[in-house]
Design a protein around this motif. Structure first.
Motif, short mmCIF file in Angstrom:
data_model
loop_
_atom_site.label_atom_id
_atom_site.label_comp_id
_atom_site.label_asym_id
_atom_site.label_seq_id
_atom_site.Cartn_x
_atom_site.Cartn_y
_atom_site.Cartn_z
N LEU A 139 0.93 -1.28 -0.14
CA LEU A 139 0.12 0.08 0.16
C LEU A 139 0.82 1.14 -0.03
N TYR A 163 -3.25 8.28 7.58
CA TYR A 163 -3.81 6.74 7.52
C TYR A 163 -2.89 6.09 8.50
N LYS A 280 -9.89 -0.58 8.49
CA LYS A 280 -8.90 -0.40 7.83
C LYS A 280 -9.10 -0.30 6.15
N THR A 284 -8.54 2.70 3.68
CA THR A 284 -7.35 2.65 2.56
C THR A 284 -8.07 2.65 1.31
N SER A 298 -6.82 -0.97 -6.86
CA SER A 298 -7.19 -0.70 -5.30
C SER A 298 -7.58 -2.08 -4.66
N LEU A 302 -6.33 -3.57 -1.42
CA LEU A 302 -7.05 -3.92 -0.20
C LEU A 302 -7.04 -5.38 0.16
N ILE A 305 -3.92 -5.84 2.41
CA ILE A 305 -3.77 -5.00 3.81
C ILE A 305 -4.67 -5.39 5.03
#
Length: 415
Positions: A139, A163, A280, A284, A298, A302, A305
């Motif tokens: 990320l 973040y 999260k 994110t 994306s 995701l 993470i």
């Protein structure tokens, strides 16, 4: 979901091969034939041993992270300072070199010096960071690359710092909620081990010299004490072996999925774990979409993470639905994993064109939920654990001293 390898030919006669995921062979054929492509060969791939490669990669990445573990607070400070210095007009190489000079953490200092040297050699910031996966995750690197492409690296780094601060705060709250129960369990284990290994054998020797007939409860405790004393090394080895095997199993796809499912369904901590994951995910996703990262890319980030295999599978399924033409909210809804509040905010964001800000609102909602759950759990669990430890100690003390109530008859028998 099964994987099929294919060889197809288009109208121009050019051939192309690859792999596709589908529920069945017929579904795979329909997907491939949708664009008037001629299927030359299509067969299911045997994925029985495919877990070995990802399993080894997971082990290597975990070892790399343990070797290069950097406190999150150091990374937050570095990101915040880099954004400030870069926006003030300093070059990246000079900014990172200056931060490396002031850095006190030895390993992080070496990493920053290496990043600065690579930038001086002509690599970009994201390429330099990519050489240190144990410090900068996917990320971090993806957002840095998005900032480089869009030309607003300082804004992206500032968002990334916020973040990371949010992530650090949520992680600290979750750990604080779990630290006390873990400490009490360890304390109870050590206390019982001390009782069984040192204290109870001394009492049993005294009672044996007196020749008294012990109550049944005390006899059972003496037998348990003798067994624990003679097998204590094996017990410790079994505990550490179980923990290590559990860690290895958690690195496999199926084992990790089962363990993460147990975490989510646990009666006490399951809700807390899920709310922190949703916080999260929302935070994110909002940053990635706001930075202009493509939706498919994306979703891939995701997946990496969320740190939960159940949600990884859900995000992977949602990515497939998005590829098939569904919008984000519909794709997430079809996985039947995400709550209605997040789905409604996502759908509203898609309609109004403010998806990133509404996802940020969703993350704030789940952040407050985490805070409320931590406060509630702390209020309820602490007295319950104190009662449990007190009850165990009381039972062991009563059973140990139970023969004292018959001390008179024991002394008469001994005399």
């Amino acid at each position: 979901m099964p994987v099929f390898s294919y060889l197809i030919k288009d109208n121009a006669g050019s051939r192309r091969e690859g792999e596709i995921r589908a529920d069945s062979l017929d579904t795979a054929m329909l997907k491939l034939a949708a664009n008037n492509q001629i299927i030359v060969n299509l067969q299911e791939v045997d994925t029985s041993w495919d877990f070995i490669g990802p399993f080894i990669d997971e082990i290597n990445l975990s070892i790399e992270r343990m070797k290069n573990r950097i406190p999150l607070s150091n990374l937050v400070f570095f990101t915040r300072q880099l954004a400030t210095m870069y926006s003030a007009g300093l070059t990246l190489e000079r900014s990172i070199h200056g931060l490396a000079t002031e850095e006190r953490h030895t390993r992080f200092k070496k990493v920053l010096i290496n990043v600065s040297e690579n930038i001086r050699k002509g690599l970009s910031l994201s390429e330099s960071m990519q050489k240190h996966p144990g410090v900068f995750n996917n990320l971090y690197i993806a957002l840095t690359k998005a900032g480089e492409v869009s030309g607003n690296l300082n804004e992206i780094m500032d968002q990334l710092a916020k973040y990371l601060e949010n992530l650090d705060d949520v992680r600290r709250k979750v750990r604080s909620a779990m630290t006390y129960p873990v400490f009490m369990v360890i304390f109870l284990f050590l206390m019982m081990a001390g009782m069984f290994i040192y204290i109870i054998p001394q009492f049993s020797d005294v009672y044996a010299q007196l020749g008294a007939r012990l109550p049944a409860a005390t006899l059972y405790m003496v037998y348990i004490s003798e067994w624990v004393s003679s097998h204590f090394g094996g017990i410790l080895l079994s505990i550490f072996g179980t923990i290590f095997c559990g860690w290895l199993i958690s690195k496999t796809r199926r084992g990790g999925y089962i363990i993460d499912s147990i975490k989510l369904n646990s009666p006490v901590f399951g809700s807390l774990v899920e709310q922190s994951i949703l916080n999260k995910f929302s935070k994110t996703a909002g940053i990635l979409i706001g930075a202009g990262v493509p939706v498919i890319e994306s979703m891939k980030l995701l997946k990496k993470i969320v740190d939960n295999r159940v949600y990884e599978v859900a995000i992977e399924d949602a990515t497939g639905y998005i590829r098939d033409g569904f919008n984000i909210s519909t794709a997430l809804r079809r996985t039947e994993r995400f709550p209605s509040i997040l789905l409604q905010l996502t759908a509203t964001g898609e309609e109004t064109g403010e998806l990133d800000s509404l996802l940020d609102n969703a993350s704030e909602f789940y952040y407050k939920q985490v805070n409320a759950l931590v406060d509630r759990m702390t209020t309820l669990i602490e007295p319950l654990l104190i009662l449990m430890v007190g009850a165990v100690i009381a039972v062991m003390v009563i059973v140990t001293y139970l023969p004292v109530f018959y001390l008179g008859s024991a002394l008469q028998q001994g005399l």
